[in-house]
Design an enzyme around this catalytic site. Structure first.
Site, PDB file in Angstrom:
ATOM      1  N   ARG A  32       0.730  -1.215   0.013  1.00 31.99           N
ATOM      2  CA  ARG A  32       0.068  -0.038  -0.120  1.00 31.99           C
ATOM      3  C   ARG A  32       0.803   1.319  -0.021  1.00 31.99           C
ATOM      4  O   ARG A  32       0.473   2.400  -0.899  1.00 31.99           O
ATOM      5  CB  ARG A  32      -0.966  -0.013   1.085  1.00 31.99           C
ATOM      6  CG  ARG A  32      -2.034  -1.125   1.008  1.00 31.99           C
ATOM      7  CD  ARG A  32      -3.065  -1.154   1.987  1.00 31.99           C
ATOM      8  NE  ARG A  32      -4.276  -1.956   1.720  1.00 31.99           N
ATOM      9  CZ  ARG A  32      -5.369  -1.995   2.488  1.00 31.99           C
ATOM     10  NH1 ARG A  32      -5.578  -1.287   3.232  1.00 31.99           N
ATOM     11  NH2 ARG A  32      -6.222  -3.110   2.034  1.00 31.99           N
ATOM     12  N   ASP A 142     -15.706   7.945   8.433  1.00 33.45           N
ATOM     13  CA  ASP A 142     -14.750   7.074   8.458  1.00 33.45           C
ATOM     14  C   ASP A 142     -13.592   8.137   8.547  1.00 33.45           C
ATOM     15  O   ASP A 142     -13.685   9.276   8.645  1.00 33.45           O
ATOM     16  CB  ASP A 142     -14.657   6.569   6.851  1.00 33.45           C
ATOM     17  CG  ASP A 142     -13.826   5.594   6.501  1.00 33.45           C
ATOM     18  OD1 ASP A 142     -14.396   4.500   6.560  1.00 33.45           O
ATOM     19  OD2 ASP A 142     -12.674   5.872   6.199  1.00 33.45           O
TER      20      ASP A 142
END
Length: 275
Positions: A32, A142
């Site tokens: 990532r 979030d």
């Protein structure tokens, strides 16, 4: 990635998000962060760590947390939870709304990612409350600003919608054509009752005051250590009305976590109706 570089990343991620990265996550971290390194024209992990450590690079630290915390999702993921919502929770809460004079039913998608979960909840509420004369509202939060923007757009590839969405829910989507061919957008009447906002679940007060009837907090606690899981569950529990439901991911559960909730079935918990 050297051990000291992984330790730097792990410490920074924990301090910023409380996500706990053990050595088994090293390959995930490398994969990532490689995208962030390419975006910044950086080849060496040590140089990227130095960039993250520089005080002026707060934006990149936020982007790094986004990269680490983002999870793959799709509409009606773990569909048994939505069946429970439609068949048990909504009818139960709608009946209580009349006797307890609730103006609407409130729900919370506590780790909303790019919006598939809260919109799946919203569609389920719209269908379950049809002809009941009761409004609903969903808070979608979030940690990732990027995911929140995607949720607000509410445009999704067909692969996130049609393979998983039950037939009764498909009319709540608009199918794209011409330049939007292959995409689906959630209908406006559903979008209007889902509010997205940025939130670290473990920092500060929650940004809304009304208690909620159901909270979905799925596939996020698996990244937390036990003390953090316990802290989060107890914070979420306080936001539920008496008799309200907390739904976690099928692979999570609350084994080893001290809490005051009653287990209804694996991954589904309920706050007591009595103090």
């Amino acid at each position: 990635m050297r051990d000291d570089e992984f330790e730097f990343i792990r410490t920074l991620v924990y301090e910023r998000s409380r996500i706990s990265l053990d050595d088994r996550k090293r390959d995930l971290v490398i994969g990532r962060l490689a995208k962030r390194m390419r975006a910044n024209g950086i080849e060496a992990m040590g140089d990227y760590c130095a960039m993250l450590n520089a005080p002026e690079n707060e934006d990149e630290r936020s982007r790094m947390i986004d990269a680490i915390s983002t999870n793959h999702t799709f509409f009606f993921r773990e569909i048994a939870h939505f069946q429970l919502l439609r068949e048990r929770i909504i009818p139960e809460m709608a009946a209580r709304a009349r006797s307890e004079r609730w103006q609407r039913l409130n729900a919370w998608s506590a780790a909303s990612s790019s919006g598939e979960e809260p919109y799946s909840m919203g569609i389920t509420f719209a269908e379950g409350l049809k002809d009941r004369g009761l409004n609903w509202h969903i808070e979608a939060t979030d940690i990732s600003h990027r995911m929140l923007k995607a949720g607000q757009m509410a445009v999704y590839k067909e692969s996130a919608v049609t393979p998983h969405t039950p037939a009764w829910a498909l009319p709540y989507f608009q199918k794209g054509f011409a330049a939007q061919s292959g995409n689906f957008r959630v209908r406006a009447d559903i979008r209007d009752d889902v509010r997205f906002s940025q939130l670290n679940l473990l920092e500060g007060a929650f940004p809304f005051a009304e208690p909620v009837q159901v909270i979905f907090c799925r596939n996020v606690m698996i990244y937390f250590d036990k003390p953090t899981q316990e802290e989060l569950v107890n914070r979420l529990s306080k936001m539920l009305v008496p008799g309200g439901y907390l739904v976690v991911g099928h692979s999570e559960g609350l084994t080893g976590v001290q809490h005051t909730l009653e287990m209804i079935q694996p991954s589904v918990y309920r706050r007591s109706l009595t103090p």
